[in-house]
Design a protein around this motif. Structure first.
Motif, short mmCIF file in Angstrom:
data_model
loop_
_atom_site.label_atom_id
_atom_site.label_comp_id
_atom_site.label_asym_id
_atom_site.label_seq_id
_atom_site.Cartn_x
_atom_site.Cartn_y
_atom_site.Cartn_z
N UNK A 78 -25.04 -99.22 85.00
CA UNK A 78 -25.41 -100.23 84.03
C UNK A 78 -25.65 -99.56 82.68
N UNK A 79 -25.05 -100.17 81.62
CA UNK A 79 -25.18 -99.61 80.28
C UNK A 79 -25.74 -100.68 79.35
N UNK A 80 -26.88 -100.39 78.76
CA UNK A 80 -27.44 -101.28 77.75
C UNK A 80 -27.03 -100.78 76.37
N UNK A 81 -26.32 -101.64 75.64
CA UNK A 81 -25.86 -101.30 74.30
C UNK A 81 -26.68 -102.09 73.29
N UNK A 82 -27.24 -101.40 72.32
CA UNK A 82 -28.04 -102.02 71.27
C UNK A 82 -27.24 -102.00 69.96
N UNK A 83 -27.11 -103.19 69.32
CA UNK A 83 -26.31 -103.32 68.12
C UNK A 83 -27.19 -103.73 66.94
N UNK A 84 -26.79 -103.29 65.76
CA UNK A 84 -27.48 -103.68 64.54
C UNK A 84 -26.44 -104.23 63.55
N UNK A 85 -26.75 -105.38 62.96
CA UNK A 85 -25.87 -105.98 61.95
C UNK A 85 -26.27 -105.44 60.59
N UNK A 86 -25.65 -104.36 60.19
CA UNK A 86 -25.99 -103.68 58.94
C UNK A 86 -25.45 -104.45 57.74
N UNK A 87 -24.21 -104.94 57.85
CA UNK A 87 -23.55 -105.57 56.71
C UNK A 87 -23.95 -107.00 56.46
N UNK A 88 -24.52 -107.67 57.46
CA UNK A 88 -24.99 -109.05 57.28
C UNK A 88 -24.01 -110.11 57.71
N UNK A 89 -22.71 -109.79 57.78
CA UNK A 89 -21.71 -110.80 58.14
C UNK A 89 -21.57 -110.79 59.66
N UNK A 90 -21.99 -111.87 60.31
CA UNK A 90 -21.91 -111.94 61.77
C UNK A 90 -20.46 -112.06 62.20
N UNK A 91 -20.11 -111.32 63.23
CA UNK A 91 -18.73 -111.30 63.73
C UNK A 91 -18.76 -111.05 65.24
N UNK A 92 -17.66 -111.34 65.92
CA UNK A 92 -17.59 -110.96 67.34
C UNK A 92 -17.77 -109.45 67.51
N UNK A 93 -18.22 -109.06 68.69
CA UNK A 93 -18.36 -107.64 69.03
C UNK A 93 -17.26 -107.30 70.03
N UNK A 94 -16.41 -106.38 69.66
CA UNK A 94 -15.28 -105.98 70.49
C UNK A 94 -15.47 -104.52 70.88
N UNK A 95 -15.40 -104.23 72.18
CA UNK A 95 -15.73 -102.89 72.67
C UNK A 95 -14.63 -102.35 73.57
N UNK A 96 -14.39 -101.08 73.44
CA UNK A 96 -13.51 -100.37 74.37
C UNK A 96 -14.35 -99.33 75.12
N UNK A 97 -14.34 -99.41 76.46
CA UNK A 97 -15.04 -98.44 77.30
C UNK A 97 -14.02 -97.48 77.89
N UNK A 98 -14.25 -96.19 77.69
CA UNK A 98 -13.41 -95.15 78.29
C UNK A 98 -14.17 -94.56 79.48
N UNK A 99 -13.48 -94.42 80.63
CA UNK A 99 -14.13 -93.96 81.85
C UNK A 99 -13.72 -92.54 82.20
#
Length: 776
Positions: A664-685
């Motif tokens: 299990x991986x908990x990822x914490x995100x911060x919106x630095x720029x202010x413009x809300x957008x989808x979050x798209x992630x690539x996980x490498x195993x």
């Protein structure tokens, strides 16, 4: 359910950032509906974004006779306008646009233009801030009604009010005449789209005549009269109508214009007429006027005159070009059951590029735009090379000239193709989907630049598009906020005009299509907008509402961020923590706990103390007790019994989860720029495989600044990338990785191009290859 932390890694790398105070009017409520920020729906414009059942618009028909004086560079003309009042209102007066008055020496456009002196300046630059002493602008000689009686009128800079003897009732029409003249200016010196270009080598002129006649202002349900002054940036709000225009020019001039040529058999000689007839069904461009014929005309310069008659139906404007320098080619383009004549006009200075590409690009643009909007409704589409870039119904003026040896740079080639696509594309926005350019530049330039991007990509693999891809807008989005304003800003107040109204909007729509909505939903909604508002006057609300109405996608948060604010995209992957489930099995958990404790208790002192040979308890074993041999991590029968009891109470599903050994991986995100957008992630195993996750923008709906998301995998993650395909225009990629990666920036040493607009510029390998071949 209890959890045991095996490893927690916090990415708290120091970062260098520049303070940016973006304009964020919706801070804390980015997912609320736009609501009162949009105009209230009514009988004319519905809440769905479609025209209402009582929608109306005005109409103006023109009959014009114009004379182009090639000796004095002057336009003399008179027009008959029939104005149809299709509104529910009685009109006491009419407003017309006098756009040439922007060229008056006392024009507000010159007065309000900021200017400064640079170390090096061209004469054109100097002339622009010094102004001029030429007699430019309209000279109105008379305004009369259909009976020939004078009508009172008042000129207010670039606007003219005609006072009617009695109000024009709803449903009624009025016909009146206007006679005028003006001096054509040298647009290569004073700038602008309309004017002439002089060629000293062959002593000829090339005229682009636009904004050349008094035109009706728009009267609509939104503004009443749209009579905002023309200052230069905010272009035109115009009314549809039919045109019949007789254009008298030197007899050896070739005239290209909005509409269809009515007297082709009078104008063309027998040879040219046969070529014209052949071009109707040709699948490749056919030369109507050849390069040799144009060059002969340049030298002879006949003094007689001819009149070219053009008609155009249901257009909002009329423009024409005239020159004896024109080469002319054409071919018929089949669009479903309709044939359109794609044509190009160009001087010999652009021949090698325009003959090869121009008409082909016109045809490709018509096919592509028709696919995404509506079938092209007009009978012709024209590209004219004029060291320029401007659009009118059925005709546009572009650039792209070659070097004297006929070669050209790659940059010139693609710049020319792009500008032709862009200007021909303007037939749709705003010539057909007729938005108010005087108020909203983005509604024509931005939407058109987006479709230009799609058209470029369908022209050639890996086409070098300047605008459209998200990465292209990043330098603008992360720039100095003092030089950035929202897209929803009046045309005359825009800063960084091209980046704001063209590039940002094109990028926003590309992201909307590729990432937020998906191509199928977006294309359907965009086509619906075009179909609803073809030959009508849409507003921003009509576009926003239609895109949502036809897709069932709530996009208010998107319009707020990309169109109403100056926020930028910068989502940071702040922390990553790795967890595993506690199985409760003492034979599994106790050894793990022991290893963890040993690791935690490891110290430099403990390692060095191993060198001590004896301790007290070595000399006195009798001092040892139970705890000297006690192992708290040794599994006991009691623990095993308790585990067995625990397991029997679990469901099969819970047992499977407990024994799954998931990571299990908990990822914490911060919106630095202010413009809300989808979050798209690539996980490498660890086994070299990859997996992508897409999180809609609504994850930010309860906290616009920080969010966390947990992911579960059977395999261990070695690397995480945020926005791996660079599809959100994220302005800082350094905080998009776990573990952190530093992305190098590159800069380039270059010499500023000194080539004039329209000329070949940039590196020219074609020329070098030609010279090398000639030297062998």
């Amino acid at each position: 359910m209890n959890k045991r932390i095996l490893l927690a890694i916090a990415c708290l790398w120091p970062m260098i950032t520049f303070a940016q105070e973006a304009y964020s009017p919706y801070k804390g409520r980015k997912f609320e509906q736009l609501g009162n920020d949009l105009a209230t729906p009514n009988l004319y414009r519905t809440g769905s974004g479609a025209p209402g059942h009582q929608y109306w618009q005005q109409r103006a028909d023109y009959k014009i006779a114009v004379h182009l004086d090639d000796e004095r560079q002057r336009i003399d003309a008179q027009e008959t306008i029939t104005y149809h009042n299709q509104s529910p209102d009685a009109l006491q007066y009419l407003w017309l646009q006098l756009d040439q008055n922007m060229r008056n020496k006392d024009s507000d456009s010159f007065k309000i233009a900021p200017s400064e002196i640079n170390e090096k300046m061209s004469s054109g630059q100097i002339n622009r801030f010094m102004g001029h002493d030429q007699d430019l602008g309209f000279h109105i000689e008379e305004v009369k009604n259909a009976a020939g009686n004078a009508l009172p009128y008042t000129i207010n800079k670039t606007m003219m009010r005609i006072d009617l003897p009695e109000p024009l009732a709803a449903g009624a029409s009025v016909t009146f005449d206007v006679k005028w003249w003006y001096n054509i200016h040298d647009r290569m010196q004073l700038g602008g789209r309309s004017g002439y270009e002089y060629f000293p080598k062959d002593e000829n002129y090339l005229y682009t005549i636009c904004q050349w006649f008094p035109r009706m202002c728009v009267y609509d349900d939104v503004n009443g009269w749209q009579n905002k002054q023309f200052l230069g940036s905010g272009e035109f709000a115009l009314t549809f109508g039919d045109y019949e225009v007789a254009i008298t020019v030197p007899e050896d001039h070739i005239v290209c214009a909005t509409g269809e040529l009515q007297n082709v058999e009078e104008i063309l000689n027998p040879t040219q007429l046969k070529r014209w007839e052949k071009a109707q069904t040709a699948d490749r461009p056919v030369l109507i006027v050849t390069k040799d014929e144009a060059q002969k005309a340049e030298k002879k310069q006949l003094k007689g005159e001819k009149t070219w008659v053009y008609k155009a139906e249901n257009v909002r404007d009329f423009a024409f070009g005239s020159s004896r320098k024109y080469v002319w080619d054409a071919m018929g383009v089949q669009l479903n059951n309709k044939k359109v004549m794609a044509m190009s006009y160009y001087p010999k200075e652009a021949y090698e590029l325009y003959y090869k590409y121009s008409t082909e690009v016109v045809a490709h643009t018509l096919r592509t735009y028709s696919k995404y909007t509506i079938d092209y409704p007009y009978p012709v589409a024209i590209s004219v090379e004029a060291a320029n870039g401007m659009e009118y119904p059925m005709i546009c003026f572009n650039y792209g000239r070659v070097a004297e040896d006929g070669t050209y740079s790659e940059r010139t080639k693609y710049g020319m193709i792009s500008v032709i696509i862009h200007e021909v594309g303007h037939n749709y926005f705003p010539m057909i989907i007729n938005s108010d350019e005087r108020q909203w530049t983005w509604m024509d330039e931005g939407l058109n630049t987006f479709l230009q991007f799609l058209t470029e990509q369908e022209w050639e693999h890996d086409y070098p598009s300047r605008r459209g891809a998200p990465s292209k807008i990043v330098p603008y989005m992360k720039g100095n906020p003092d030089n950035i304003v929202p897209v929803m800003t009046n045309s005359e107040q825009l800063k960084q005009f091209g980046s704001n109204a063209y590039a940002k909007v094109a990028t926003a729509l590309n992201i909307l299509r590729e990432t937020v909505m998906g191509r199928e939903l977006f294309d359907y909604a965009f086509k619906t907008y075009a179909e609803r508002w073809a030959f009508k006057h849409p507003t921003p609300e009509d576009f926003f509402r239609t895109m949502e109405d036809a897709s069932a996608v709530d996009l208010d948060w998107f319009w707020k961020g990309w169109f109403y604010s100056t926020d930028h995209v910068d989502i940071s992957l702040e922390n990553v923590q790795w967890y595993k489930l506690n199985t409760k099995n003492p034979d599994v958990e106790n050894p793990i706990a022991k290893a963890k404790a040993e690791k935690r208790e490891k110290s430099i002192s403990k390692e060095r103390n191993k060198q001590l040979t004896t301790r007290v308890d070595d000399e006195r074993p009798d001092l040892r007790d139970f705890y000297n041999s006690y192992d708290p991590y040794k599994t006991t029968d009691e623990q095993r019994k308790a585990y067995k009891t625990f397991i029997t109470k679990l469901s099969e599903k819970d047992k499977a989860l407990l024994n799954s050994d998931l990571n299990f991986y908990q990822l914490d995100f911060k919106n630095v720029g202010g413009l809300v957008m989808p979050i798209i992630l690539q996980f490498d195993f660890e086994d070299g495989s990859h997996e992508t996750a897409f999180i809609p923008a609504e994850i930010w709906r309860k906290n616009e600044e920080e969010v966390s998301k947990v992911f579960a995998f059977e395999k261990e993650v070695t690397n995480i990338i945020l926005d791996p395909m660079l599809e959100t225009a994220d302005t800082d990629l350094n905080n998009n990785y776990f573990p952190r990666q530093s992305i190098p920036s590159r800069f380039e040493l270059f010499e500023r191009s000194k080539a004039a607009r329209g000329a070949s510029y940039g590196s020219n390998p074609m020329q070098k290859a030609k010279k090398a071949k000639a030297s062998k």
